[in-house]
Scaffold this motif. Structure first.
Motif, PDB file in Angstrom:
ATOM      1  N   ARG A  54       0.800  -1.103  -0.081  1.00  0.00           N
ATOM      2  CA  ARG A  54       0.051   0.153  -0.142  1.00  0.00           C
ATOM      3  C   ARG A  54       0.885   1.374  -0.154  1.00  0.00           C
ATOM      4  NH1 ARG A  54      -0.992   3.074   3.930  1.00  0.00           N
ATOM      5  NH2 ARG A  54      -0.867   1.585   5.685  1.00  0.00           N
ATOM      6  N   LEU A  55       1.936   1.232   0.835  1.00  0.00           N
ATOM      7  CA  LEU A  55       2.919   2.450   0.832  1.00  0.00           C
ATOM      8  C   LEU A  55       3.618   2.593  -0.406  1.00  0.00           C
ATOM      9  CD1 LEU A  55       4.135   2.202   4.737  1.00  0.00           C
ATOM     10  CD2 LEU A  55       2.481   3.712   3.679  1.00  0.00           C
ATOM     11  N   VAL A  56       3.974   1.559  -1.157  1.00  0.00           N
ATOM     12  CA  VAL A  56       4.551   1.642  -2.221  1.00  0.00           C
ATOM     13  C   VAL A  56       3.793   2.369  -3.571  1.00  0.00           C
ATOM     14  CG1 VAL A  56       5.595   0.198  -4.492  1.00  0.00           C
ATOM     15  CG2 VAL A  56       6.283  -0.501  -1.929  1.00  0.00           C
ATOM     16  N   ARG A  57       2.491   1.572  -3.209  1.00  0.00           N
ATOM     17  CA  ARG A  57       1.458   2.476  -4.336  1.00  0.00           C
ATOM     18  C   ARG A  57       1.303   3.769  -3.916  1.00  0.00           C
ATOM     19  NH1 ARG A  57      -1.682  -1.799  -3.099  1.00  0.00           N
ATOM     20  NH2 ARG A  57      -3.146  -0.558  -1.627  1.00  0.00           N
ATOM     21  N   GLU A  58       1.331   4.308  -2.835  1.00  0.00           N
ATOM     22  CA  GLU A  58       1.256   5.580  -2.378  1.00  0.00           C
ATOM     23  C   GLU A  58       2.433   6.533  -2.531  1.00  0.00           C
ATOM     24  OE1 GLU A  58       0.039   5.630   1.493  1.00  0.00           O
ATOM     25  OE2 GLU A  58      -2.137   4.654   0.988  1.00  0.00           O
ATOM     26  N   GLY A  59       3.660   5.784  -3.256  1.00  0.00           N
ATOM     27  CA  GLY A  59       4.765   6.609  -3.694  1.00  0.00           C
ATOM     28  C   GLY A  59       5.975   6.307  -2.748  1.00  0.00           C
ATOM     29  N   GLY A  60       5.915   5.284  -1.945  1.00  0.00           N
ATOM     30  CA  GLY A  60       7.016   4.729  -0.936  1.00  0.00           C
ATOM     31  C   GLY A  60       7.979   4.180  -1.645  1.00  0.00           C
ATOM     32  N   ASP A  61       9.365   4.411  -1.250  1.00  0.00           N
ATOM     33  CA  ASP A  61      10.447   3.629  -1.753  1.00  0.00           C
ATOM     34  C   ASP A  61      10.503   2.070  -1.216  1.00  0.00           C
ATOM     35  OD1 ASP A  61      12.949   2.730  -2.755  1.00  0.00           O
ATOM     36  OD2 ASP A  61      14.121   3.885  -1.259  1.00  0.00           O
ATOM     37  N   TRP A  62      10.359   1.075  -2.168  1.00  0.00           N
ATOM     38  CA  TRP A  62      10.123  -0.205  -1.816  1.00  0.00           C
ATOM     39  C   TRP A  62      11.364  -0.869  -1.253  1.00  0.00           C
ATOM     40  CZ3 TRP A  62      13.366  -3.986  -3.487  1.00  0.00           C
ATOM     41  CH2 TRP A  62      14.112  -3.611  -4.732  1.00  0.00           C
ATOM     42  N   ARG A  63      12.469  -0.150  -1.682  1.00  0.00           N
ATOM     43  CA  ARG A  63      13.999  -0.863  -0.918  1.00  0.00           C
ATOM     44  C   ARG A  63      13.866  -0.266   0.654  1.00  0.00           C
ATOM     45  NH1 ARG A  63      15.200   0.479  -6.378  1.00  0.00           N
ATOM     46  NH2 ARG A  63      16.510  -1.166  -7.283  1.00  0.00           N
ATOM     47  N   ALA A  64      13.671   0.855   0.802  1.00  0.00           N
ATOM     48  CA  ALA A  64      13.690   1.321   2.210  1.00  0.00           C
ATOM     49  C   ALA A  64      12.730   0.506   3.067  1.00  0.00           C
ATOM     50  CB  ALA A  64      13.568   2.969   2.354  1.00  0.00           C
ATOM     51  N   LEU A  65      11.343   0.797   2.457  1.00  0.00           N
ATOM     52  CA  LEU A  65      10.257  -0.155   3.327  1.00  0.00           C
ATOM     53  C   LEU A  65      10.482  -1.597   3.384  1.00  0.00           C
ATOM     54  CD1 LEU A  65       7.348   1.340   1.312  1.00  0.00           C
ATOM     55  CD2 LEU A  65       7.773   1.629   3.736  1.00  0.00           C
ATOM     56  N   ALA A  66      10.908  -2.412   2.380  1.00  0.00           N
ATOM     57  CA  ALA A  66      11.296  -3.560   2.662  1.00  0.00           C
ATOM     58  C   ALA A  66      12.370  -4.010   3.452  1.00  0.00           C
ATOM     59  CB  ALA A  66      11.663  -4.215   1.175  1.00  0.00           C
ATOM     60  N   SER A  67      13.483  -2.879   3.408  1.00  0.00           N
ATOM     61  CA  SER A  67      14.616  -3.260   4.312  1.00  0.00           C
ATOM     62  C   SER A  67      14.267  -3.056   5.768  1.00  0.00           C
ATOM     63  CB  SER A  67      15.877  -2.435   3.838  1.00  0.00           C
ATOM     64  OG  SER A  67      15.731  -1.192   4.047  1.00  0.00           O
ATOM     65  N   GLY A  68      13.315  -2.294   6.004  1.00  0.00           N
ATOM     66  CA  GLY A  68      12.786  -1.873   7.221  1.00  0.00           C
ATOM     67  C   GLY A  68      11.972  -2.992   8.029  1.00  0.00           C
ATOM     68  N   LEU A  69      11.445  -3.892   7.353  1.00  0.00           N
ATOM     69  CA  LEU A  69      10.744  -5.081   7.887  1.00  0.00           C
ATOM     70  C   LEU A  69      11.763  -6.178   8.525  1.00  0.00           C
ATOM     71  CD1 LEU A  69       8.178  -5.730   5.011  1.00  0.00           C
ATOM     72  CD2 LEU A  69       7.678  -4.338   7.081  1.00  0.00           C
ATOM     73  N   PHE A  70      11.051  -6.749   9.532  1.00  0.00           N
ATOM     74  CA  PHE A  70      11.597  -7.871  10.222  1.00  0.00           C
ATOM     75  C   PHE A  70      13.122  -7.364  10.381  1.00  0.00           C
ATOM     76  CE2 PHE A  70       8.415  -9.307   7.123  1.00  0.00           C
ATOM     77  CZ  PHE A  70       7.479  -9.701   7.888  1.00  0.00           C
ATOM     78  N   ASP A  71      13.337  -6.369  10.950  1.00  0.00           N
ATOM     79  CA  ASP A  71      14.931  -6.082  11.453  1.00  0.00           C
ATOM     80  C   ASP A  71      15.591  -6.120  10.168  1.00  0.00           C
ATOM     81  OD1 ASP A  71      13.931  -5.577  14.216  1.00  0.00           O
ATOM     82  OD2 ASP A  71      14.130  -7.710  14.486  1.00  0.00           O
ATOM     83  N   GLY A  72      15.173  -5.789   8.950  1.00  0.00           N
ATOM     84  CA  GLY A  72      16.180  -6.213   7.719  1.00  0.00           C
ATOM     85  C   GLY A  72      16.472  -7.509   7.523  1.00  0.00           C
ATOM     86  N   ASN A  73      15.800  -8.591   8.125  1.00  0.00           N
ATOM     87  CA  ASN A  73      16.149  -9.918   7.599  1.00  0.00           C
ATOM     88  C   ASN A  73      15.049 -10.608   6.805  1.00  0.00           C
ATOM     89  OD1 ASN A  73      18.393 -10.027   9.513  1.00  0.00           O
ATOM     90  ND2 ASN A  73      17.090 -10.135  11.253  1.00  0.00           N
ATOM     91  N   GLY A  74      14.134 -10.174   6.418  1.00  0.00           N
ATOM     92  CA  GLY A  74      13.164 -10.642   5.637  1.00  0.00           C
ATOM     93  C   GLY A  74      12.328 -11.545   6.626  1.00  0.00           C
ATOM     94  N   SER A  75      11.372 -12.004   5.977  1.00  0.00           N
ATOM     95  CA  SER A  75      10.134 -12.631   6.766  1.00  0.00           C
ATOM     96  C   SER A  75      10.361 -14.083   7.082  1.00  0.00           C
ATOM     97  CB  SER A  75       8.649 -12.280   6.231  1.00  0.00           C
ATOM     98  OG  SER A  75       8.689 -13.031   5.094  1.00  0.00           O
ATOM     99  N   TRP A  76      11.413 -14.730   6.428  1.00  0.00           N
ATOM    100  CA  TRP A  76      11.763 -16.155   6.514  1.00  0.00           C
ATOM    101  C   TRP A  76      10.482 -16.972   6.099  1.00  0.00           C
ATOM    102  CZ3 TRP A  76      16.706 -17.545   7.202  1.00  0.00           C
ATOM    103  CH2 TRP A  76      17.390 -16.668   7.851  1.00  0.00           C
ATOM    104  N   GLY A  77       9.993 -16.690   4.967  1.00  0.00           N
ATOM    105  CA  GLY A  77       8.785 -17.276   4.440  1.00  0.00           C
ATOM    106  C   GLY A  77       8.148 -16.689   3.378  1.00  0.00           C
ATOM    107  N   ASN A  78       8.415 -15.316   3.136  1.00  0.00           N
ATOM    108  CA  ASN A  78       7.721 -14.343   2.087  1.00  0.00           C
ATOM    109  C   ASN A  78       8.532 -13.972   0.997  1.00  0.00           C
ATOM    110  OD1 ASN A  78       4.847 -14.906   3.032  1.00  0.00           O
ATOM    111  ND2 ASN A  78       5.352 -13.633   4.694  1.00  0.00           N
TER     112      ASN A  78
END
Length: 119
Positions: free
Chosen positions: A95-119
């Motif tokens: 949703r944030l990417v759709r609203e203009g957010g930077d996917w790189r910054a948003l993705a690296s901010g999730l799960f302490d920067g480690n990914g979701s380990w399954g998604n």
């Protein structure tokens, strides 16, 4: 099997969509007996976020012959469908990417920067 990469990718996408839609039915409590008895659950079957996202990968490969990360993130965001079973963090990020957010910054901010380990 066909040697044309797009024909093989199409067959793969069909297989993924069918398996995904069938498998998703066994998360429906009313279909538990079908799993136990190894019978098909009643239709219609819905595919999940896995197939929705694979369609974006397929489309980029078909149109461009390669996967551009920025175009892929934009496609994921454009085709995000809440009812396909995305996890809450991914749904919010798309949703944030759709609203203009930077996917790189948003993705690296999730799960302490480690990914979701399954998604």
């Amino acid at each position: 099997m066909a040697s044309d990469p797009l024909t093989r990718a199409t067959a793969s996408l069909y297989g993924l969509a069918l398996g995904d839609a069938l498998g998703s039915q066994f998360f429906v409590p009313a279909n538990r007996e079908a799993l136990t008895t190894r019978t098909l659950p009643p239709g219609p079957w819905q595919w999940t976020d896995d197939t929705e996202m694979a369609c974006s990968v397929y489309r980029l490969l078909a149109d461009r012959g390669l996967v551009d990360q920025d175009a892929l993130a934009a496609s994921f965001a454009a085709h995000h469908d809440f009812d396909r079973g995305y996890g809450p963090a991914t749904g919010r990020m798309l949703r944030l990417v759709r609203e203009g957010g930077d996917w790189r910054a948003l993705a690296s901010g999730l799960f302490d920067g480690n990914g979701s380990w399954g998604n």
